[in-house]
Design an enzyme around this catalytic site. Structure first.
Site, PDB file in Angstrom:
ATOM      1  N   GLU A  97      -1.550   3.784   7.453  1.00 37.32           N
ATOM      2  CA  GLU A  97      -0.882   2.479   7.567  1.00 37.32           C
ATOM      3  C   GLU A  97       0.608   2.695   7.830  1.00 37.32           C
ATOM      4  O   GLU A  97       1.182   3.706   7.414  1.00 37.32           O
ATOM      5  CB  GLU A  97      -1.140   1.711   6.253  1.00 37.32           C
ATOM      6  CG  GLU A  97      -0.542   0.338   6.154  1.00 37.32           C
ATOM      7  CD  GLU A  97      -1.069  -0.656   7.166  1.00 37.32           C
ATOM      8  OE1 GLU A  97      -0.873  -0.403   8.370  1.00 37.32           O
ATOM      9  OE2 GLU A  97      -1.608  -1.693   6.767  1.00 37.32           O
ATOM     10  N   ASP A 101       3.271  -4.220   2.467  1.00 36.32           N
ATOM     11  CA  ASP A 101       4.218  -5.254   2.050  1.00 36.32           C
ATOM     12  C   ASP A 101       3.549  -6.038   0.918  1.00 36.32           C
ATOM     13  O   ASP A 101       3.510  -5.567  -0.210  1.00 36.32           O
ATOM     14  CB  ASP A 101       4.522  -6.096   3.297  1.00 36.32           C
ATOM     15  CG  ASP A 101       5.623  -7.106   3.104  1.00 36.32           C
ATOM     16  OD1 ASP A 101       6.550  -6.849   2.339  1.00 36.32           O
ATOM     17  OD2 ASP A 101       5.568  -8.171   3.750  1.00 36.32           O
TER      18      ASP A 101
END
Ligand code: 5GP
Length: 178
Positions: A97, A101
């Site tokens: 990734e 967040d």
């Protein structure tokens, strides 16, 4: 091109050094396992490439696209537009990734991946913004850099699809951060 950048957060040298360290750590953990390195398109492409070319074990590539992110606000909504091409059953999968967040996107992706019954599944993320997490189910095993709550771009990360090709990670100027 740099007119939207407030400052360089992680420069090319720092990226290179840290990614090599992570590559070494994963290589040690996955000796003899031939992991499936699963690149989450598109933001992870730069990290994925640099990471994999610094790993010194057998591995295979696969790709998946499962995100929707409008401007600077996460919707948490996941749409799979590219599915992995391999049968992941009984494989050792490492999800690659770009940034975690809120964690909502990845949490949905993980549910989909678990349904393929891999032998194991771990996450590596170049950047982690733990302050913004909205789920406690996401624990990346291999993290490049923990960063503050700022909107970043470059080294694969976009701002409305642009700036992915910057060779460093920069912070978007406040006036553009909606
Ligand atoms: P999450 O679901 O964890 O909130 O968001 C994950 C996705 O949102 C990431 O894969 C990335 O595409 C995008 N994203 C989150 N934070 C940032 C950021 O600071 N900069 C950029 N360019 N994308 C971000």
């Amino acid at each position: 091109m740099q007119e939207v950048i407030k400052k360089v957060l992680i420069n090319e040298e720092q990226l290179d050094k840290r990614i090599k360290e992570v590559a070494k750590e994963i290589s040690n953990d996955y000796k003899d396992k031939t992991p499936v390195m699963l690149c989450l398109l598109k933001g992870s492409v730069s990290y994925f490439t640099r990471l994999c070319e610094n790993m010194d074990i057998k591995l295979v590539y696969d790709f998946m696209k499962a995100s929707s992110y409008h401007g600077t606000e996460s919707t948490g909504e996941v749409k799979v537009t590219v599915s992995p091409s391999m049968d992941l059953k009984d494989k050792h999968v490492i999800v690659v990734e770009d940034i975690i967040d809120t964690g909502l996107t990845l949490s949905n992706v993980m549910k989909i991946l678990q349904s393929y019954e891999p032998a194991s599944i771990e996450i590596t993320t170049l950047l982690d913004k733990p302050a913004r997490r909205l789920t406690d189910g996401i624990n990346p095993k291999y993290v490049g850099f923990v960063i503050p709550d700022e909107f970043v771009l470059g080294f694969g990360l976009d701002w409305d699809e642009e700036y992915r090709n910057l060779p460093y990670v920069g912070v978007l100027k406040d006036e553009y951060y909606k």
